[in-house]
Design an enzyme around this catalytic site. Structure first.
Site, short mmCIF file in Angstrom:
data_model
loop_
_atom_site.label_atom_id
_atom_site.label_comp_id
_atom_site.label_asym_id
_atom_site.label_seq_id
_atom_site.Cartn_x
_atom_site.Cartn_y
_atom_site.Cartn_z
N THR A 1 0.97 -0.60 0.35
CA THR A 1 -0.31 -0.27 -0.29
C THR A 1 0.81 1.47 -0.08
O THR A 1 1.80 1.16 0.02
CB THR A 1 -0.74 -0.09 1.39
OG1 THR A 1 -1.37 1.46 1.47
CG2 THR A 1 0.35 -0.70 2.04
N ASP A 2 0.41 2.06 -0.59
CA ASP A 2 1.26 3.28 -0.55
C ASP A 2 0.84 3.86 1.14
O ASP A 2 2.29 4.72 1.24
CB ASP A 2 0.79 4.52 -1.42
CG ASP A 2 -1.31 4.82 -1.14
OD1 ASP A 2 -1.77 4.62 0.33
OD2 ASP A 2 -1.38 5.97 -1.56
N GLU A 3 0.37 3.52 1.71
CA GLU A 3 0.89 3.91 3.09
C GLU A 3 1.79 4.00 4.25
O GLU A 3 1.94 4.73 4.98
CB GLU A 3 -0.63 3.31 4.23
CG GLU A 3 -2.03 3.90 4.07
CD GLU A 3 -2.83 3.39 4.90
OE1 GLU A 3 -2.75 3.45 5.67
OE2 GLU A 3 -4.42 2.89 3.97
N TYR B 1 -1.35 -0.93 10.70
CA TYR B 1 -2.05 -1.80 9.78
C TYR B 1 -1.33 -1.01 8.83
O TYR B 1 -0.23 -1.56 8.61
CB TYR B 1 -3.94 -0.88 9.20
CG TYR B 1 -3.23 -0.80 7.68
CD1 TYR B 1 -3.28 -2.42 6.70
CD2 TYR B 1 -3.89 -0.28 6.63
CE1 TYR B 1 -3.15 -2.79 6.14
CE2 TYR B 1 -3.27 -0.68 5.30
CZ TYR B 1 -3.23 -1.68 5.02
OH TYR B 1 -3.46 -2.01 3.50
N LYS C 1 2.42 -3.12 7.37
CA LYS C 1 2.07 -3.36 5.72
C LYS C 1 3.93 -3.18 5.63
O LYS C 1 4.57 -3.82 4.66
CB LYS C 1 1.47 -3.18 4.95
CG LYS C 1 0.08 -2.96 4.90
CD LYS C 1 0.00 -4.76 4.34
CE LYS C 1 -0.31 -4.81 3.16
NZ LYS C 1 -0.42 -6.50 2.37
P1 NAD Z 1 -9.43 -7.36 2.43
O1 NAD Z 1 -9.33 -7.16 3.98
O2 NAD Z 1 -10.81 -6.94 1.71
O3 NAD Z 1 -9.25 -8.92 2.35
C1 NAD Z 1 -8.06 -9.50 2.86
C2 NAD Z 1 -8.27 -11.36 2.22
O4 NAD Z 1 -7.35 -12.07 2.97
C3 NAD Z 1 -9.87 -12.20 3.11
O5 NAD Z 1 -10.29 -12.48 2.12
C4 NAD Z 1 -9.11 -12.46 4.58
O6 NAD Z 1 -9.80 -13.94 4.41
C5 NAD Z 1 -7.58 -12.34 3.59
N1 NAD Z 1 -6.82 -13.15 5.37
C6 NAD Z 1 -6.45 -12.16 6.30
N2 NAD Z 1 -6.45 -13.09 6.95
C7 NAD Z 1 -6.02 -13.93 6.53
C8 NAD Z 1 -4.63 -15.44 6.67
N3 NAD Z 1 -4.01 -14.85 7.72
N4 NAD Z 1 -4.19 -16.34 5.76
C9 NAD Z 1 -4.77 -16.52 4.31
N5 NAD Z 1 -6.12 -14.94 3.95
C10 NAD Z 1 -6.38 -14.28 4.69
O7 NAD Z 1 -8.21 -6.74 2.10
P2 NAD Z 1 -8.44 -6.12 -0.04
O8 NAD Z 1 -9.03 -4.59 0.43
O9 NAD Z 1 -8.78 -6.68 -0.85
O10 NAD Z 1 -6.49 -6.06 0.43
C11 NAD Z 1 -5.50 -6.37 -0.22
C12 NAD Z 1 -4.21 -6.45 -0.33
O11 NAD Z 1 -4.40 -5.29 -0.91
C13 NAD Z 1 -3.59 -6.32 0.96
O12 NAD Z 1 -2.76 -6.58 1.09
C14 NAD Z 1 -3.64 -5.02 1.50
O13 NAD Z 1 -2.75 -4.47 2.34
C15 NAD Z 1 -3.76 -4.58 -0.19
N6 NAD Z 1 -3.60 -3.25 -0.49
C16 NAD Z 1 -5.45 -2.32 -0.24
C17 NAD Z 1 -5.31 -1.24 -1.19
C18 NAD Z 1 -7.41 -1.02 -0.89
O14 NAD Z 1 -7.55 -0.26 -1.08
N7 NAD Z 1 -8.13 -1.87 -0.54
C19 NAD Z 1 -4.79 -0.35 -1.31
C20 NAD Z 1 -3.40 -0.64 -1.72
C21 NAD Z 1 -3.16 -2.18 -1.41
O1 TDX Z 2 -16.98 5.73 7.00
C1 TDX Z 2 -16.05 7.08 7.06
N1 TDX Z 2 -16.00 7.74 6.49
C2 TDX Z 2 -14.71 8.20 5.90
O2 TDX Z 2 -14.78 9.67 6.45
C3 TDX Z 2 -14.62 5.46 6.78
C4 TDX Z 2 -14.94 4.16 7.17
C5 TDX Z 2 -13.80 6.07 6.20
N2 TDX Z 2 -13.74 7.82 6.18
C6 TDX Z 2 -12.03 8.38 5.44
C7 TDX Z 2 -11.77 7.84 6.15
C8 TDX Z 2 -10.32 8.02 5.49
O3 TDX Z 2 -9.12 9.25 5.08
O4 TDX Z 2 -12.57 8.30 4.08
C9 TDX Z 2 -10.70 7.59 3.93
C10 TDX Z 2 -10.66 6.26 3.37
O5 TDX Z 2 -11.09 5.35 4.57
P1 TDX Z 2 -10.06 3.71 4.04
O6 TDX Z 2 -11.71 3.49 3.43
O7 TDX Z 2 -11.09 3.10 5.75
O8 TDX Z 2 -9.83 3.64 3.63
P2 TDX Z 2 -7.77 4.06 3.94
O9 TDX Z 2 -7.67 4.45 5.61
O10 TDX Z 2 -7.52 5.09 2.80
O11 TDX Z 2 -7.39 3.21 3.61
C11 TDX Z 2 -7.53 1.81 2.26
O12 TDX Z 2 -6.02 2.38 1.25
C12 TDX Z 2 -5.08 2.14 1.27
C13 TDX Z 2 -7.37 0.90 2.57
O13 TDX Z 2 -8.80 -0.04 3.60
C14 TDX Z 2 -5.79 -0.11 2.92
O14 TDX Z 2 -5.85 -1.59 2.79
C15 TDX Z 2 -5.64 0.75 1.55
O15 TDX Z 2 -3.75 0.05 1.90
#
Ligand code: NAD
Ligand code: TDX
Length: 331
Positions: free
Chosen positions: A120-122, A147, A151
Site C-alpha cells: 500500500t501507499d500508506e 495497519y 504493511k
Molecule cells: P480485504 O480485507 O478485502 O481482503 C483480505 C483477504 O485476506 C480476505 O479474503 C481475508 O479472508 C484474507 N486473509 C486475512 N488474513 C489471512 C490469513 N492469515 N491467511 C490467509 N488469508 C487471510 O483486503 P483488500 O482490500 O482486498 O486488500 C488486499 C491487499 O491489498 C492487502 O495486502 C492490502 O494491504 C493491499 N492494498 C489494499 C488497498 C485498498 O484500497 N483496499 C490499497 C493498496 C493495497
Molecule cells: O465512514 C467512513 N468515513 C470516512 O470519512 C470511513 C470508513 C472512512 N472515512 C475516511 C477515512 C479515509 O480518509 O475515508 C478515507 C478512506 O477510508 P478507508 O476506506 O478506511 O481507507 P484508508 O484508510 O484510506 O485505507 C485504504 O486504502 C489503502 C485501505 O483500507 C487500505 O487497505 C489500503 O492500504
C-alpha cells in the site's frame, strides 16, 4: 503457469481471480484464504469450477510450504486491511501481515518460487494538502497506523529476503482501490450502502483528507504487468492520478443518488488520520507500459453504485454488524 493467490476471497484478490480466469486461461489458479470476516467465498461465484480453493492461513507454515511447493508464482494479497480495525485490535495485523508474509517468504526461499507482494501507499505516511510532491519508490517509509506499519514491515521483510537470500520477488504499493466486492466497512461501500438504505453518509472530521482513487481492475492489470515484465527486486508504485477529498467523494455519491450533496453527517475523526496520499506511477507507466482504463472517477463510481444495488445479497449480511462496530467509536 501455476499461480497461488493468497487472500483471493477478499476485495482485490477476488477481482484478481475473476480477471485472471477471464483473461488468462493458461493460468492454473489456487486460492489460499483464511476466510476471516473480510473473506467471502461468494465473491468467487462464477469462477469456482475454474480454480482450486484452500481454506487456511498464510501463517500456517506446513500448509504454506506444501502449497508453495506446488506452484510457480505466488501473488500475496492476504492481509488484515482496515485501519480502523487496527486501532481497535492490532494483534491480527501483526500475525497476518508480518508473520504471514515471513512464512510465505521462507517457503518461496526453500522452493525457489517467484513472489509478488501486494502493498500500500500508506507505508510512506502522508503528505500536506498543498505539497506538490507525490510518493515515489524513493520516498522514505513513515507509516502512521498499526495497519500501515505492519504493511511497511512486510515490505522490508521482502526486500531483505531478496537481498540476503536471492528470493525472486517484486513489490507493488498501490493507492486506494474501489470497485465490486469491497467490504462495507470501507469508505466508499459504506457510503453507497448507507445511501441505498436512505441513511446519510458519514464523514470523518471535515472530510478534507485526500485519497488517490484507482479502480480495482486497473490495480490488478498493473499486478499482471509486474508479474509478466517486472524486474526482480524492484518496487512499483500503482496509482491513476485520482486524488479526491473525502468530502468530494461523498458529494458525488449523494448526487448519483439524486440527493442533496451536503446532506451528510460529520462524525468522530480517525485517530492519527493520514491527511493525503498521492502516487507518482511514472516508473510503472514508463518501464512496463501500464496505463489505467478507468480514468473517469464519476463513471467508475456510478458503475460501483450499480454493482452494490444489484448485489445486495452479497453485502447485506455484513452491514448491521459493521455499523454496530462503528457506533462504539462514534463513527
Ligand atoms: P480485504 O480485507 O478485502 O481482503 C483480505 C483477504 O485476506 C480476505 O479474503 C481475508 O479472508 C484474507 N486473509 C486475512 N488474513 C489471512 C490469513 N492469515 N491467511 C490467509 N488469508 C487471510 O483486503 P483488500 O482490500 O482486498 O486488500 C488486499 C491487499 O491489498 C492487502 O495486502 C492490502 O494491504 C493491499 N492494498 C489494499 C488497498 C485498498 O484500497 N483496499 C490499497 C493498496 C493495497
Ligand atoms: O465512514 C467512513 N468515513 C470516512 O470519512 C470511513 C470508513 C472512512 N472515512 C475516511 C477515512 C479515509 O480518509 O475515508 C478515507 C478512506 O477510508 P478507508 O476506506 O478506511 O481507507 P484508508 O484508510 O484510506 O485505507 C485504504 O486504502 C489503502 C485501505 O483500507 C487500505 O487497505 C489500503 O492500504
Amino acid at each position: 503457469m501455476r499461480l497461488l493467490v493468497t487472500g483471493g476471497a477478499g476485495f482485490i484478490g477476488a477481482n484478481f481471480v475473476h480477471q485472471t480466469v477471464r483473461e488468462r486461461p493458461d493460468v492454473a489458479v489456487t486460492v489460499l484464504d483464511a476466510l476471516t470476516y473480510a473473506g467471502d467465498r461468494s465473491s468467487l461465484v462464477g469462477v469456482e469450477d475454474a480454480i482450486a480453493f484452500v481454506e487456511g492461513s498464510v501463517a500456517d507454515a506446513g500448509l504454506v510450504d506444501r502449497l508453495v511447493g506446488e506452484t510457480d508464482v505466488v501473488v500475496h494479497f492476504a492481509a488484515e486491511s482496515h485501519n480502523d480495525n487496527s486501532l481497535a485490535d492490532p494483534w491480527p495485523f501483526v500475525q497476518t501481515n508480518l508473520v504471514g508474509t515471513f512464512t510465505l517468504l521462507e517457503a518461496v526461499r526453500r522452493h525457489g518460487v517467484r513472489f509478488h507482494h501486494i502493498s500500500t501507499d500508506e507505508v510512506y505516511g502522508d503528505l500536506e494538502l498543498d505539497d506538490p510532491a507525490k510518493f515515489t519508490p524513493d520516498t522514505p517509509y513513515d507509516p502512521s497506523s498499526p495497519y500501515s506499519s505492519t504493511k511497511a514491515g512486510s515490505d522490508l521483510l521482502v526486500r531483505a529476503w531478496v537481498r540476503s537470500f536471492g528470493v525472486r520477488a517484486t513489490i507493488s504499493n498501490c493507492s486506494n482501490n474501489y470497485g465490486p466486492y469491497q467490504h462495507v466497512e470501507k469508505f466508499i461501500p459504506r457510503q453507497v450502502t448507507n445511501l441505498i438504505d436512505g441513511v446519510r453518509p458519514r464523514l470523518y472530521g471535515a472530510g478534507l483528507n485526500v485519497r488517490d482513487w484507482i479502480h480495482v481492475a486497473d490495480h490488478n492489470a498493473a499486478v499482471w504487468a509486474i508479474i509478466d515484465r517486472g524486474r526482480v527486486g524492484e518496487t512499483y508504485l500503482i496509482g491513476a492520478d485520482g486524488e479526491t477529498s473525502n468530502l468530494d467523494v461523498v458529494r458525488t455519491l449523494s448526487e448519483v443518488f439524486g440527493r442533496d450533496a451536503d446532506d451528510f453527517d460529520q462524525v468522530a475523526d480517525r485517530p492519527g488520520h493520514d491527511l493525503r496520499y498521492a502516487i507518482d506511477a511514472s516508473k510503472l507507466r514508463d518501464e512496463l507500459g501500464w496505463t489505467p482504463r478507468f480514468t473517469d472517477f464519476r463513471a467508475g463510481l456510478e458503475a460501483t453504485v450499480e454493482w452494490y444495488r444489484r448485489n445486495e445479497a452479497w453485502w447485506r449480511p455484513a452491514k448491521a454488524a459493521v455499523e454496530a462496530k462503528y457506533a462504539k467509536t462514534g463513527q
